[in-house]
Each structure stands twice: as structure tokens, then as C-alpha cells.
Design an enzyme around this catalytic site. Structure first.
Site, mmCIF file in Angstrom:
data_model
loop_
_atom_site.group_PDB
_atom_site.id
_atom_site.type_symbol
_atom_site.label_atom_id
_atom_site.label_comp_id
_atom_site.label_asym_id
_atom_site.label_seq_id
_atom_site.Cartn_x
_atom_site.Cartn_y
_atom_site.Cartn_z
ATOM 1 N N LYS A 104 0.966 -1.084 0.202
ATOM 2 C CA LYS A 104 0.113 -0.040 -0.096
ATOM 3 C C LYS A 104 0.602 1.608 0.019
ATOM 4 O O LYS A 104 1.931 1.080 0.718
ATOM 5 C CB LYS A 104 -0.430 -0.399 1.657
ATOM 6 C CG LYS A 104 -1.745 0.801 0.970
ATOM 7 C CD LYS A 104 -2.978 0.463 2.174
ATOM 8 C CE LYS A 104 -4.221 2.027 2.246
ATOM 9 N NZ LYS A 104 -4.634 2.123 3.919
ATOM 10 N N SER A 136 -9.766 2.573 2.493
ATOM 11 C CA SER A 136 -8.996 2.680 1.992
ATOM 12 C C SER A 136 -7.638 2.154 1.033
ATOM 13 O O SER A 136 -7.146 2.213 -0.303
ATOM 14 C CB SER A 136 -8.079 3.860 2.304
ATOM 15 O OG SER A 136 -6.856 2.988 3.844
ATOM 16 N N SER A 157 -9.441 -0.099 6.859
ATOM 17 C CA SER A 157 -9.488 -0.159 5.397
ATOM 18 C C SER A 157 -9.063 -1.148 5.306
ATOM 19 O O SER A 157 -8.374 -1.138 4.444
ATOM 20 C CB SER A 157 -8.617 1.583 5.504
ATOM 21 O OG SER A 157 -8.844 2.144 5.649
#
Lengths: 508, 99
Positions: A84, A159, A183
Site C-alpha cells: 500500500k 482505503s 481500511s
């Protein structure tokens, strides 16, 4: 055409094949790079913001050389991973999905990054996310949304939508996510993958660009429970560079996943949280959830209903605490030391340049949260909002404590609905925020939680996740439950849930 | 609870060092009103005698040995700067002429 055989294997299988010499780490990496090239470009999945082809191939070659020299390999050596883009990498840009950090290359590796490299894991690139990890759909990325591999017109969650989508699209067998309010778990649920938020402090935050420091936690994302457990044990552990890191032994999550895979949950007490269901929950989500709970019972668990009355107030408390921390954390983006600077024409002063840069560099959701946080912390409102929210946080933790005195784990659906169409909630913050209704309590209390695939909703054929919550440092319980559920469902379905996902069109 | 005006949002934006366009101010004022209206539910909870939690797992006084360890070089620290000069961050003027 991509070698479908290699990209569909689990991380555990790939590591075994590399260790035995059946395939080289370079071949495995090459297959995943080809898959990314075939399905990621717009209008494809768009899981990646940056692909590091050369770095990945040379990391893979180093694993092959180590093997050739007879040196011992770690349990995930040579396995590719998607990272990420909120975790720093000294050899790749790190943007946090924001214009304000576009093209920024950090001067250091995060602890998570360093641990991945030490384990011989091959970092393929950086995945898309909502700006500064703020969102539930990945639509808040400054670099365009990620699409859900189950239906390219729908959101992959957020997210960490890029990380989850990369798994579901078979672009990577492993990914790293971060979870401030859901997330890791919400994207896992809506993409049919596994996502675990470890106990707060279980994985170092050093080099994780902060959203809300008291809530942020990095964790493993994978397609199988065992793969998540193997990755969890690579990244977890005490780090002197993070003062909130837990200085205790990491729970043995791999052993727990093995134990769970025998399919016996005898002696386990499971509590269904009464407050997390009913109004606002999609029928197909509730149906799959009820079946999963019944299945846990069939596997030997004792299932009871548990009430956590203050969970109702977790969402509003979170939307005061999180933006307050965000408004303070994002103050570091001041156009002086790193990232974007706009308007420095020689006539303007530092403060004016700062104002202009932040206005241009931050997207709508970042601005919304900065203003909301500034409001909640301002004098006259502090006690009524931020102060009161912190008290509610105490009450949520007490609800967990009371519940865990009676049961070993709690369960709920991970999300109230399945993946929604891109654009549907983008300018309706309140509707967007309810995605994290079930996941937020664990961020407030810091306990471990995870989402495991439990089927497809009847009305839209999209994945549903079972949310399992364990006490602080009870991370191993998540894996026992997840692995037991997985083996039962995989035998019922004749394969993993992701086998039911539509084939993505390969464009090359 | 109070309703939030466009002027209040402009004030908050000044405090947060954040330039907002007129249409952004308008839009945010409406949305903030809605969000604050929803999160104000926390005031329904009777919590007068409840201690606040600022951190999920309370830890205090975390020390380490005071030993040297490698840090960033000046070049590495400046590599991502918008502008650098003579081994330092170059920033716009910080004092106005009238000061």
C-alpha cells in the site's frame, strides 16, 4: 497470456515451489508482472500506482541466488507482494494517494518494508488508496479510482482498495494494508479476500504515513487464511522506532491457522454482536452472515448473542477523534521540507505559500477532515466533541472487555452492504462513513479483528465478509476461526470464493 | 446544535492554513453541518464520570538506551525537498517587510 497457473497459486504454494526448485523466484515474479501488465491499465483494475519491474526482478534473482548457494530461505522467500502506497520505500515513490506527495521518494524504508525485504518477499510495486488512507472506496485517490475485479464498475473498498483488488485480480498473492477504521477489512470483504487488522501496536507504524496515529495499524492481506498468517508473522513484532509498539511475543498466528484448518472449533465461544445488524444491512449480507454463524456452530463453537450497547456511538465518536488527529497529522505537509510547493514566486511569504500549496495539494476528503478536526478541537467545542468522543471510546473498550469475559471472539458482518457502484456515494460523506460501522469499534479499542470471505449476496452476486473480533493480543483466535470457516466453505464450494469471480479481460 | 456558516468554515480554514475556493467554502459549510449534526449523538451518552481514552493501549514513558545509531545524511534529508540551497532547506521569506 499470463501463466494462470502461477498467479492463481497461494503464497504458501509459491514459496514451496520456489524452495523445491520447481520454479524460480524470477519466473514467479515475471508471471505476476505480466498479469499486472495485462489487467491493471485503465480501464482495467488500476490497483497499482507504481510497478517496480526492475527492483522486483532483482529481488527475486537474489532469492534464487541464495537458494543456489544453499542458504536457508524464509517461509515466504521469493513470493511477490503489493505494498500500500502509504508505507515508505526508499527505492520507490510514496504518494499516500495525494497530489501533495506526488513523485516524492522517501529517504528511508518503513519497518514493515525492511521486514518484507529481509524475508525475501518481492515487492512488485505500490498500490492505490484513498488520499492519506481516508475513505472507503479508493475514489479519494488523487490518481483515479481502483476498480473491483468482481465488477469493474464498482468500488473495491477503501482505503486499501488497491491492495485488496490486486489480490482479487491475481496480480499478487500477498498485500499489505493499513486500517484506521476498516481500511484492511472492508476492502477484503467487498473483494472476497482475507484482511487482518492486528492488535494496535502489533505491527510497527514507523514509516507508515499517519492518518490517525492512535488508530492506524498495518496488517496482512491475502487470498487464504494461511497466507495472511505467514505474512502476519513476517511483519509483526516489537520495534524500538515506534514508541507505541507492543514489547511482547507475537501471538503464534501460523500455528492457530493450522489448528483451525482441522475444522474443529470445539470449546470456542462465539458472540454475535446484537447491535451490528438489522436496519441498513443488505439482505444478502445478513443471509450469508447468518449461515456463517450457523457453520461456526456446526464446527463445534458455542454461539451466543452479546450486547455491546455503546457500539452505536462508535461511528460518531470515530468521526470526531479521527479527523482531530488527521488535522494535526496533516499539518506536517507545509510545503517546506518535502512534497509539493506552489506559489513560491519570490513575492509571497512562507505562510501564504503554505496556504496555497495545501489548497491545491489536498483533495476534497482531506480538506473535509482537516476542517472537521479543526472544528472539533477548537476552544468552545473541544469538551462537547473531542472530549466527549474520548469518553465514548472508553465505553466502547469497556463493552469489549465485558463481552470478552463471556466469549472468545465476537462476530458481525464486516460491512452493511456489498460493493457499491463507483460514484454513488462520492459526495455523500455520511453515507460513505457508514461503510465502517462494524469495523470502527476495534480501532477505537485497539483489539485484533479480521474479515474472511463467507459467500456471495443473492441479490447482486458480490462477496460478503465475516468480521471476527478478538481481544487485544488475541490475534491467533482470528486465524483459528478464519481457517476453520475457510476449510468448511472451500469444501462446500469446491474451491475458493475467488474462483467464482469473472475472468478479467487481458489486454496486451 | 449550532449550524456552521460559510464564514466559520473560512475561519477554520485560516486556522488550518488551507486556502479554499468560494465554492468549496459553500459546499463544506453545508456538509459540515450535516456531519456535525450526526456526530453530535455522542452527547447523548451519559459519560460525566468516565475517563477519556486518548490511545487504544496506554503506554507511558517508553525509553531507549541513549546510544548512537545511523540517521539520515543531509543529502538524503534534502533529496525530497521542494528546494534546497547550500545543504539547507530553502523556504520563502518568513518575515514580512513591515516586521
Amino acid at each position: 497470456m499470463t501463466d494462470q497457473g502461477l498467479v492463481r497459486r497461494s503464497a504458501e504454494e509459491l514459496a514451496a515451489s520456489i524452495a523445491s526448485g520447481e520454479v524460480s523466484a524470477v519466473e514467479v515474479t515475471q508471471a505476476h508482472l505480466e498479469r499486472i501488465a495485462a489487467v491493471d491499465a485503465e480501464p482495467g483494475v488500476h490497483a497499482f500506482l507504481h510497478v517496480d519491474q526492475d527492483g522486483a526482478l532483482s529481488a527475486a534473482a537474489a532469492v534464487d541466488a541464495k537458494r543456489a548457494a544453499g542458504e536457508p530461505l524464509g517461509p515466504l522467500a521469493g513470493v511477490p507482494l503489493a505494498l500500500k502506497d502509504v508505507i515508505t520505500t526508499a527505492d520507490m515513490p510514496t504518494t499516500a494517494g495525494s497530489r501533495i506527495l506526488e513523485g516524492w521518494q522517501p529517504p528511508y524504508d518503513a519497518t514493515v518494508t525492511a521486514k518484507l525485504r529481509d524475508a525475501g518477499i518481492v515487492i512488485l510495486g505500490k498500490t492505490n488508496l484513498d488520499e492519506f488512507a481516508m475513505g472507503s472506496s479508493t475514489e479519494n485517490s488523487a490518481f483515479g479510482p481502483t476498480r473491483n475485479p468482481w465488477d469493474l464498475n464498482r468500488i473495491p473498498g477503501g482505503s486499501g482498495g488497491g491492495s485488496a483488488a490486486s489480490l482479487a485480480a491475481f496480480e499478487a498473492p500477498l498485500a499489505i494494508g493499513t486500517d484506521t477504521g476498516g481500511s484492511i477489512r472492508q476492502p477484503a470483504a467487498v473483494t472476497g479476500t482475507v484482511g487482518v487488522k492486528p492488535t494496535y501496536g502489533g505491527v510497527s507504524r514507523y514509516g507508515l504515513i499517519a492518518c490517525a496515529s492512535s488508530l492506524d495499524q498495518a496488517g496482512p492481506c491475502a487470498r487464504t487464511v494461511m497466507d495472511a498468517a505467514l505474512l502476519h508473522s513476517v511483519i509483526a513484532g516489537h520495534d524500538p522506532l515506534d514508541s507505541t509498539s507492543i514489547d511482547e511475543a507475537v501471538p503464534d498466528v501460523v500455528a492457530a491457522a493450522r489448528q483451525g484448518a482441522h475444522g474443529d472449533l470445539a470449546g470456542l465461544r462465539v458472540g454475535v454482536v446484537k447491535e451490528l445488524g438489522g436496519d441498513g444491512y443488505q439482505a444478502g449480507v445478513e443471509a450469508r452472515f447468518a449461515e456463517a454463524v450457523e457453520l461456526l456452530g456446526k464446527l463445534g463453537a458455542e454461539v451466543v448473542e452479546v450486547s455491546c450497547p455503546n457500539f452505536t456511538y462508535a461511528l460518531p465518536a470515530y468521526y470526531l477523534i479521527m479527523p482531530s488527529e488527521v488535522s494535526s497529522n496533516l499539518a506536517r505537509f507545509d510545503a517546506m521540507r518535502f512534497g509539493l510547493r506552489v506559489g513560491d514566486d519570490g513575492s509571497r511569504g512562507a505562510e501564504e505559500v503554505m496556504n496555497i500549496t495545501r489548497g491545491v495539494g489536498f483533495g476534497a476528503e482531506a480538506k473535509r477532515r482537516i476542517i472537521l478536526g479543526t472544528y472539533a478541537l477548537s476552544s468552545g467545542y473541544y469538551d462537547a466533541y473531542y472530549g466527549q468522543a474520548q469518553k465514548v471510546r472508553t465505553l466502547v473498550s469497556r463493552d469489549f472487555e465485558a463481552a470478552f469475559a463471556k466469549v472468545d471472539v465476537l462476530v458481525s458482518p464486516t460491512t452493511p452492504t456489498t460493493a457499491f457502484p463507483i460514484g454513488e456515494k462520492v459526495d455523500d460523506p455520511l453515507a460513505m462513513y457508514t461503510n465502517d460501522l462494524c469495523t470502527i469499534p476495534s480501532n477505537l479499542a485497539g483489539n485484533a479483528s479480521a474479515s474472511f470471505p463467507c459467500g456471495l449476496a443473492d441479490e447482486d452476486g458480490l462477496p460478503v465478509g465475516l468480521h471476527v473480533m478478538a481481544p487485544v493480543l488475541g490475534d491467533h483466535r482470528l486465524y483459528r476461526v478464519g481457517a476453520a470457516l475457510e476449510q468448511a466453505l472451500v469444501s462446500e464450494w469446491g474451491g475458493y470464493l475467488l474462483n467464482k469471480a469473472p475472468e478479467l479481460e487481458e489486454r496486451r | 446544535m449550532s449550524s456552521i456558516s460559510r464564514d466559520e468554515v473560512a475561519h477554520l480554514a485560516r486556522l488550518a492554513r488551507l486556502d479554499l475556493e468560494p465554492d468549496e467554502l459553500e459546499h463544506l459549510a453545508g456538509q459540515l453541518d450535516q456531519i456535525i449534526g450526526a456526530v453530535a449523538q455522542v452527547s447523548e451518552v451519559a459519560a460525566d464520570h468516565i475517563p477519556p481514552t486518548s490511545h487504544a493501549l496506554p503506554v507511558t514513558n517508553v525509553f531507549r538506551e541513549d546510544v548512537l545509531r545511523p540517521g539520515l545524511t543531509a543529502d538524503a534529508a534534502l533529496a525530497g525537498a521542494p528546494e534546497a540551497e547550500d545543504g539547507r532547506f530553502r523556504v520563502p521569506q518568513i518575515l514580512g517587510e513591515e516586521q
